[in-house]
Scaffold this motif. Structure first.
Motif, PDB file in Angstrom:
ATOM      1  N   SER A  75      36.450 -11.745 108.838  1.00 18.65           N
ATOM      2  CA  SER A  75      35.428 -12.000 107.851  1.00 18.65           C
ATOM      3  C   SER A  75      34.565 -12.902 108.334  1.00 18.65           C
ATOM      4  O   SER A  75      33.230 -12.383 108.718  1.00 18.65           O
ATOM      5  CB  SER A  75      35.830 -12.444 106.457  1.00 18.65           C
ATOM      6  N   ASP A  97      31.020 -14.993 103.198  1.00 22.49           N
ATOM      7  CA  ASP A  97      32.276 -14.480 102.869  1.00 22.49           C
ATOM      8  C   ASP A  97      32.930 -15.212 101.635  1.00 22.49           C
ATOM      9  O   ASP A  97      32.356 -16.277 101.039  1.00 22.49           O
ATOM     10  CB  ASP A  97      33.292 -14.945 104.160  1.00 22.49           C
ATOM     11  N   THR A  99      37.062 -16.068 100.901  1.00 26.33           N
ATOM     12  CA  THR A  99      38.439 -16.245 101.119  1.00 26.33           C
ATOM     13  C   THR A  99      39.012 -17.495 100.653  1.00 26.33           C
ATOM     14  O   THR A  99      38.341 -18.181 100.104  1.00 26.33           O
ATOM     15  CB  THR A  99      38.551 -16.195 102.624  1.00 26.33           C
ATOM     16  N   LEU A 119      31.949 -10.509 102.013  1.00 22.28           N
ATOM     17  CA  LEU A 119      33.136 -10.206 103.231  1.00 22.28           C
ATOM     18  C   LEU A 119      34.500 -10.989 102.464  1.00 22.28           C
ATOM     19  O   LEU A 119      34.220 -12.324 102.311  1.00 22.28           O
ATOM     20  CB  LEU A 119      32.841 -10.627 104.484  1.00 22.28           C
TER      21      LEU A 119
END
Length: 795
Positions: A75, A97, A99, A119
């Protein structure tokens, strides 16, 4: 031929590029697509071209495109790559992103003010879909890009992602999905996994430049480290600009990295990268690759996938690849350009691996990728999905069932099995319904909802399908707390005593003690590590590659692909005993010293041979043959006993093995390990609790009690059915044993007066403990190998 919109065409021209046909095909295709294109073929840009073309007309508000990848690092890399076309096109859009590394502040803000392009990973997507705001967040979603879809499809993470995708299709009916991959053995199967997609196949580009690395010395008879070739690998590194040196396990990577530095006379900058290193250490290596300040990186699967960290022009695979698809993926890391062949060299770790490497090279040249058929979606993942759906909002069972069946892995799910999962999520099942903690769902006005809304927090804290062995952080000891070095397995840490040394992050450290669940160490430069850092998962050779190896051994005309010393070895085997054949199971018997040995060449994989060893030695006990032990490799099973096996056929009756397997499995710790995995994913036990993480021992104790309780009071419980399926599939590979017996229609039994040439290296494996590192021990092993090979008639 379709064309780009003018703005995109101008941007391509400014880069000096011409769009590839497959990129234009993805841009113009109206429905879901699976793009299969080689590394360097612009797959990722192809996936984003429709989004960039859409966003040229202005922002729409909310998430327009969702990008999902198996790695957090991917990502970050994609975000860097996307900035070029976004800036070049003058687009006023946000790319972010989400995550496990994203800050809590950013995650909260994204739920009310999401970016145009997000992402993320399967786990973070599942978390987003569990919030009440999910319908608003994804209402305007137009496109989903699934990167490295083949890697996701190989594990539960892919099943979780497909369930999330089915949910997204309900929230955004006009959604279009594009899957991207370079290595697909079954395109139709992968397209079906996605729920149905058109396959777009790119020109494969030039064939890779791949061969065995020429080494000064031949490989040893056993072992897996490839240390004998370290100077040859160092010489290849010096000749290349940037080299990725892949090894199959983290322990091997640590040891090979240390060995490279011992011969790095010119002080070339070399990094180490694997999943158990501290994030800071990995990011430092990644940044150095991008900056072009490294000559080589020793790595594992952490760099397998589509990361484009720099101008890699050589890949070296140390140790047999075990899987053709993995080898092709790793080859693709070199020369990340469409019109240039990737250059890769393979280093066999031992003599038997030379045969496997030759078979793998042949498969690569024939583009014959391996892979096991995809089964139905696992039920533990479905149970987790049901619970997370309830976290977002009350749901109708009929509607959710229809939605779940739109996910490729669950297309064949019956309503009865779905209702079993729903009942488990609601009450815990018959044996557990009396306990409040498993009464999690209730029905109100025809809709299922959380019995206690506060439980949503606990369920979200335990999202995910990866159940790793418990790990402990490793830090340098100091009064203020030293810097992090990485993680080691809890089971390994439990074996350490103060003063023991081990490898981590490429350096030798001394264990000082455990404080607050942190392993404290001090540098131990100049000392030999006495204990390997990880137990190290041993990858099993794929079924297809194993068959290629067996066929190569049986076909003398194919031996020209092998070095002379390998051909001599097989010739002697044919004289002394027999060669394994694809349709005959070779079993050898021979005496050595005061023991009798039986060697079975099943070519079924290490896990299957390990299981077969347990079953066959139990049968030998029943027959009074006095089995003493066994060792298993990917290709063979070697058993030693007090009395000889004069007829192996009774030991290999399929029905007897199946009955023995069922009996053994029911009382074996393998089942408890499998139960712990499925119970954690399905939410029966929780690893993460508010205020702290439950230790591995606590989780194991809890799951063991539950397992024993269910076996006693509810043997048909859904969790036990899941456990049986999990144990047979992943941990013991009994299916491979049955396939081996079907494939080998008869047994060829030979007896010899001495150790046979093919069995000799197995005796070096027998009783060996994981690498302990001392040079004196290595010399002793080399001397034992020379004696044993001379005994087998090899000099």
């Amino acid at each position: 031929m379709p064309s780009l919109p003018p703005a995109l065409q101008n941007w391509f021209s400014a880069q000096g590029w011409t769009p590839h046909p497959h990129q234009l095909e993805v841009l113009c295709h109206q429905g879901d697509a699976l793009l299969i294109a080689p590394t360097g073929g612009g797959k990722t840009l192809a996936g984003f071209l429709p989004s960039l073309a859409d966003l040229l007309h202005g922002r729409q508000g909310g998430i327009h495109t969702l990008y999902v990848s198996p790695l957090k690092a991917l990502s970050a890399d994609i975000a860097r790559s996307l900035n070029a076309p976004i800036d070049g096109l003058g687009l006023d859009i946000r790319v972010e992103d989400r995550t496990g590394d994203t800050s809590a502040t950013t995650r909260r803000r994204q739920r009310v003010d999401p970016p145009d392009i997000l992402l993320t990973t399967p786990e973070s997507l599942a978390l987003l879909l569990s919030y009440p705001e999910a319908p608003k967040i994804f209402a305007g979603l137009k496109r989903v890009v699934l990167d490295e879809i083949h890697a996701l499809a190989e594990s539960r993470r892919g099943d979780q992602l497909m369930l999330g995708l089915a949910r997204l299709r309900s929230l955004a009916p006009d959604l279009t999905v594009t899957g991207l991959s370079a290595t697909v053995e079954d395109p139709q199967g992968l397209a079906a996994f996605m729920g149905g997609a058109r396959i777009i196949q790119a020109d494969p580009g030039p064939a890779p430049d791949i061969a065995m690395l020429a080494t000064t010395d031949p490989p040893p008879w056993s072992g897996g480290g490839g240390r004998y070739a370290v100077r040859d690998v160092m010489a290849a590194i010096r000749e290349a600009k940037l080299t990725l040196v892949f090894l199959n396990t983290r322990a091997q990577a640590e040891l090979f990295f240390q060995a490279l530095w011992e011969v790095n006379d010119t002080n070339e900058p070399i990094g180490l990268h694997h999943g158990s290193l501290a994030r800071e250490a990995r990011q430092k290596v990644e940044a150095a690759m991008v900056a072009g300040s490294l000559r080589a990186v020793v790595c594992t699967g952490s760099l397998d996938l589509g990361l484009d960290w720099g101008d890699v022009d050589l890949v070296i695979q140390v140790g047999a690849p075990k899987n053709v698809k993995r080898l092709v993926q790793r080859i693709g890391r070199a020369n990340h350009r469409y019109d240039t062949p990737s250059k890769a060299r393979i280093v066999a770790a031992n003599r038997f691996e030379e045969i496997e490497c030759a078979a793998a090279l042949q498969a690569v040249r024939e583009n014959d990728l391996d892979g096991d058929p995809r089964g139905d979606g696992p039920l533990d993942v479905l149970c987790q999905h049901i619970l997370l759906t309830a976290c977002a909002a009350p749901f109708d069972a009929d509607t959710l069932y229809t939605e779940v069946c739109r996910a490729g892995p669950y297309a064949a799910l019956t309503r009865a099995v779905f209702d079993d999962c729903l009942e488990y999520c609601a009450t815990g099942g018959y044996a557990l319904r009396a306990y409040d903690r498993w009464q999690r769902l209730m029905q109100r006005h025809g809709l299922w909802q959380l019995r206690d809304p506060r439980s949503a927090r606990d369920l979200r804290m335990n999202i995910g399908t990866i159940v790793d062995s418990e790990t402990l952080k490793v830090r340098l000891k100091s009064r203020r707390g030293g810097g992090p070095l990485g993680e080691i397995e809890e089971a390994f840490a439990a074996t350490l005593a103060p003063g023991d040394t081990f490898l981590i992050g490429g350096q030798v450290v001394r264990y000082e003690g455990l404080r607050d669940l942190v392993v404290e160490v001090t540098p131990a430069r100049g000392r030999e590590p006495k204990i390997a850092v990880y137990s190290g998962t041993k990858l099993a050779t794929s079924t297809q590659l194993s068959r290629r190896v067996e066929a190569l051994i049986a076909d003398r005309s194919a031996w020209r692909a092998l070095p002379p010393h390998c051909r001599d070895w097989l010739e002697l085997q044919a004289e002394v005993s027999a060669l394994p054949q694809p349709d005959h199971l070779l079993v050898e018997s021979f005496p050595r010293k005061d023991r009798h040995y039986t060697c079975l060449y099943g070519f079924a994989g290490r896990n299957a041979h390990q299981t077969l060893g347990l079953l066959v030695t139990k049968r030998m006990e029943d027959l009074g043959l006095g089995p003493l032990g066994f060792t298993a490799t990917d290709y063979a099973l070697l058993i030693w006993s007090v009395d000889p096996v004069t007829d192996p056929q009774p030991l290999l009756e399929a029905q007897d093995l199946r009955e023995g397997f069922e009996h053994w499995l029911g009382r074996n710790t393998v089942m408890k390990r499998a139960f712990r995995t499925v119970a954690t994913i399905a939410g029966l036990i929780q690893r993460n609790l508010p205020g702290g993480r439950r230790s591995g021992k606590q989780a194991t104790f809890s799951s063991d009690i539950l397992y024993d309780t269910l076996r006693r009071y509810d043997p048909d419980h859904l969790m036990l059915r899941m456990t049986q399926a999990e144990a047979q599939r992943g941990l013991v590979d009994f299916g491979r044993i049955e396939e081996m017996l079907r494939r080998h229609r008869s047994v060829t039994h030979t007896t010899a007066t001495r150790v046979t040439p093919l069995a000799a290296p197995l005796l070096l494996e027998a009783g060996r403990v994981a690498i302990r590192g001392g040079t004196g021990e290595m010399r002793l092993m080399e001397q034992e190998a020379e004696r044993l090979m001379a005994e087998a008639g090899l000099t």
